[in-house]
Motif scaffolding. Sequence first.
Motif, mmCIF file in Angstrom:
data_model
loop_
_atom_site.group_PDB
_atom_site.id
_atom_site.type_symbol
_atom_site.label_atom_id
_atom_site.label_comp_id
_atom_site.label_asym_id
_atom_site.label_seq_id
_atom_site.Cartn_x
_atom_site.Cartn_y
_atom_site.Cartn_z
ATOM 1 N N ALA A 387 -2.834 0.689 6.635
ATOM 2 C CA ALA A 387 -2.935 0.342 5.220
ATOM 3 C C ALA A 387 -4.062 -0.658 4.997
ATOM 4 C CB ALA A 387 -1.616 -0.248 4.733
ATOM 5 N N THR A 388 -4.604 -0.601 3.802
ATOM 6 C CA THR A 388 -5.488 -1.660 3.340
ATOM 7 C C THR A 388 -4.780 -2.347 2.187
ATOM 8 O OG1 THR A 388 -6.626 -0.150 1.822
ATOM 9 C CG2 THR A 388 -7.543 -0.385 4.045
ATOM 10 N N ALA A 389 -5.469 -3.208 1.485
ATOM 11 C CA ALA A 389 -4.816 -3.996 0.445
ATOM 12 C C ALA A 389 -4.099 -3.141 -0.596
ATOM 13 C CB ALA A 389 -5.845 -4.898 -0.238
ATOM 14 N N ARG A 390 -4.729 -2.048 -1.029
ATOM 15 C CA ARG A 390 -4.117 -1.234 -2.093
ATOM 16 C C ARG A 390 -4.014 0.236 -1.709
ATOM 17 N NH1 ARG A 390 -6.482 -1.339 -7.581
ATOM 18 N NH2 ARG A 390 -8.538 -1.329 -6.611
ATOM 19 N N ARG A 391 -4.216 0.545 -0.450
ATOM 20 C CA ARG A 391 -4.143 1.926 0.043
ATOM 21 C C ARG A 391 -3.064 1.964 1.130
ATOM 22 N NH1 ARG A 391 -7.698 6.413 0.249
ATOM 23 N NH2 ARG A 391 -7.632 7.551 2.221
ATOM 24 N N ILE A 392 -1.903 2.522 0.789
ATOM 25 C CA ILE A 392 -0.711 2.397 1.621
ATOM 26 C C ILE A 392 -0.250 3.780 2.080
ATOM 27 C CG2 ILE A 392 1.666 1.551 1.676
ATOM 28 C CD1 ILE A 392 0.894 -0.341 -0.602
ATOM 29 N N PRO A 393 0.127 3.931 3.357
ATOM 30 C CA PRO A 393 0.645 5.229 3.814
ATOM 31 C C PRO A 393 1.856 5.667 2.993
ATOM 32 C CG PRO A 393 0.188 3.802 5.681
ATOM 33 C CD PRO A 393 0.037 2.956 4.450
ATOM 34 N N LEU A 394 1.883 6.920 2.654
ATOM 35 C CA LEU A 394 2.994 7.449 1.856
ATOM 36 C C LEU A 394 4.325 7.233 2.551
ATOM 37 C CD1 LEU A 394 3.981 9.085 -0.606
ATOM 38 C CD2 LEU A 394 3.492 11.172 0.692
#
Length: 401
Positions: A387-394
């Motif tokens: 994950a990054t700050a606003r990109r999260i694994p489903l």
Amino acid sequence: MDKLFERHDEYISTVSTDFVRGYINKIDWTIRLIAIKGPKGVGKSTLMQQYIKLNFAPDDRHVLYCSADTNYFTTHTLVDTADRFCKLGGRYLFIDEIHKYENWSREIKEIYDLHRDLHIVISGSSLLQINDGQTDLSRRLTEYLMPGLSFREYLCMEKGIHIDSITLDDLLSSPNRFCIEVKKLCHPLEHFGDYLKAGYYPFYFENKRIYQSRIESVINYIIDTELTKFRSLEVGNCRNIKALLQILSQIVPYEVDISKLSRTIGIQRPTTLKYLKHLEEAALIRRLFTHLDTISDLQKPDKILLDNSNLLYTLSDMPPEIGTVRETFFCNQLHSAEHRVEYGGIKTGDFRIDRDLIVEVGGPDKSFKQVQGETNAFLAVDDIDNATARRIPLWAFGFLF
């Protein structure tokens, strides 16, 4: 009563407590009258039996578990049973399958008002009506709606991987730290695709080979028996409702056209809207609206999803569209974790969570283009494990409960 206690002992002695769902801690068992509702197969009976096994001695006669659909209640009433139980010192009465007992609400009200030291826990269908027109128990009764298994719970039951749940706020604030902790114990993507296809209903672990058939049986039971009895569904329309579910399993959400659906299944538009409402109450579909606060009872939904991804794979004649699978999973897990889920709108992301959080769901190439300009927006991305700050694994959203 001796017969009831014999059956109570059989149920409690044979139920396993190797895995106990965290949902058991969501319920305030000190409340005098509790109803645990949920679709057939999510584990309501098991949860009640496990609670008794974990909190009462095997020979404790102050507690009684019984099922309202047994032959015993063809010749005995709930009122008489509770009265006799209390005279023997009973304090905790658990009644399963309450919806199969005629005029149950009237008798439960009488029991509640008469025996003030008695704690009553009932379980029943998602369609159970607390205010049935004869008796309104809403001021006396606390309801709990029990979902199927989360991805987290599936991993625990299927692989023996124990991971604590995480709140949505904690996940959003430190997503990569959480992903790193999970990956120390397993490779979530290795199991995520399997869960999307099978494992939402706990009976998956009883016999995996007939799981899809069991789901079909649950669907048929809900439509043929529960909807006809509790929502006055015309028997002649049962096949139309099943056809409606079949169609919904094969279309992408943004192509929903109520008028077209109505023509396809041969039911008038207002009736179709009414049936969609009932299917949601039965936990077979999820209707999504842009603004929940302003919807009318039979308003056209902005998006329709099946309740969970296992239903998609069971009902669809072909592999379901992956975008629909992803959105179905996300909506199910957030709603089951008791978050407010609304349709985000065509230009503002797929979902609005708890009024002000925007989430766009997609594959590994998903960009922020759809939510550009939104200050509180995140991506729920499939096929990634970091994950990054606003990109999260489903898959991470499957650890909320």
